[in-house]
Design a protein around this motif. Sequence first.
Motif, short mmCIF file in Angstrom:
data_model
loop_
_atom_site.label_atom_id
_atom_site.label_comp_id
_atom_site.label_asym_id
_atom_site.label_seq_id
_atom_site.Cartn_x
_atom_site.Cartn_y
_atom_site.Cartn_z
N CYS A 13 18.09 63.71 50.55
CA CYS A 13 18.03 62.47 49.78
C CYS A 13 16.60 61.97 49.67
CB CYS A 13 18.90 61.40 50.41
SG CYS A 13 20.64 61.71 50.16
N ALA A 14 16.37 61.22 48.59
CA ALA A 14 15.05 60.64 48.33
C ALA A 14 14.79 59.45 49.25
CB ALA A 14 14.98 60.20 46.87
N ALA A 15 13.55 59.00 49.23
CA ALA A 15 13.14 57.82 49.99
C ALA A 15 13.83 56.57 49.42
CB ALA A 15 11.62 57.67 49.92
N PRO A 16 13.89 55.49 50.19
CA PRO A 16 14.58 54.27 49.75
C PRO A 16 14.09 53.68 48.42
CG PRO A 16 14.13 54.15 52.10
CD PRO A 16 13.43 55.38 51.58
N ASP A 17 12.91 54.03 47.96
CA ASP A 17 12.40 53.51 46.68
C ASP A 17 13.09 54.12 45.46
OD1 ASP A 17 10.61 52.13 48.23
OD2 ASP A 17 8.93 53.46 47.81
N PHE A 18 13.82 55.21 45.61
CA PHE A 18 14.40 55.94 44.48
C PHE A 18 15.87 55.57 44.29
CE2 PHE A 18 10.70 58.24 45.86
CZ PHE A 18 10.08 58.54 44.66
N LYS A 19 16.11 54.30 44.00
CA LYS A 19 17.46 53.75 43.88
C LYS A 19 18.14 54.17 42.58
CE LYS A 19 16.49 49.64 46.68
NZ LYS A 19 15.42 50.24 47.38
N THR A 20 19.46 54.37 42.65
CA THR A 20 20.23 54.80 41.48
C THR A 20 21.08 53.68 40.88
OG1 THR A 20 21.98 55.65 42.93
CG2 THR A 20 20.30 57.21 42.20
N GLU A 21 21.09 52.50 41.48
CA GLU A 21 21.87 51.39 40.92
C GLU A 21 21.28 50.96 39.59
OE1 GLU A 21 21.75 48.55 44.10
OE2 GLU A 21 23.62 49.31 44.95
N ASP A 22 22.16 50.67 38.62
CA ASP A 22 21.76 50.23 37.28
C ASP A 22 20.75 51.18 36.64
OD1 ASP A 22 23.41 47.93 37.46
OD2 ASP A 22 21.88 46.97 38.68
N SER A 23 20.93 52.47 36.86
CA SER A 23 20.02 53.50 36.36
C SER A 23 20.80 54.73 35.90
CB SER A 23 19.06 53.95 37.46
OG SER A 23 18.31 52.88 37.96
N ALA A 24 20.09 55.60 35.22
CA ALA A 24 20.60 56.94 34.95
C ALA A 24 19.79 57.89 35.83
CB ALA A 24 20.42 57.30 33.48
N VAL A 25 20.48 58.75 36.54
CA VAL A 25 19.80 59.76 37.36
C VAL A 25 20.23 61.12 36.84
CG1 VAL A 25 21.59 59.65 39.16
CG2 VAL A 25 19.35 60.57 39.73
N ARG A 26 19.25 62.01 36.67
CA ARG A 26 19.57 63.33 36.12
C ARG A 26 18.72 64.41 36.79
NH1 ARG A 26 16.76 60.67 31.50
NH2 ARG A 26 18.72 59.72 31.00
N VAL A 27 19.26 65.62 36.75
CA VAL A 27 18.56 66.78 37.28
C VAL A 27 19.09 68.02 36.56
CG1 VAL A 27 20.18 67.28 39.18
CG2 VAL A 27 17.76 67.88 39.43
#
Length: 149
Positions: A13-27
């Motif tokens: 998992c990413a560091a706490p700064d890389f939040k996914t709330e109210d976001s789109a996350v893709r890979v």
Amino acid sequence: MTSARARYYYAMCAAPDFKTEDSAVRVTVRNVNGTASDLGYGLIFHSDPKPLVKGYAFLIDTARKRYRVVRHEPNKEHNVVAWTDSSAINGGSEANKLEVRHKNDINEIYVNDTLLTSIRNVYGHKGGVAGLYAADGIRIGFKDLEIVK
């Protein structure tokens, strides 16, 4: 990225700064050898920064062209969406773009720009982050991980 062997998974998992709330996350993910996976591989979202404690994972198996969504709690993995076939998943060792869009309390789950399912954010970690998940000793390539607000 890979796990130690079959029936085991490895999550990062990413560091706490890389939040996914109210976001789109893709890979973009690619199964290097196109080998079947019983557990799957893919994208972690709304996770505690310490992997596999609390959060979700969107997982695919390109050999069988199927997906599932799981949630984690310490030492346990639970299906939120059981294995489901999808023709939107590219097979074998072809690349697939995985995406989760969080809107209000709903997570929309996409593969290759096709909506597969939506789930309510019931078990996500408050301030949860993105991550990567590989299993079954299969070599998985990841690229272009991004979080868009």
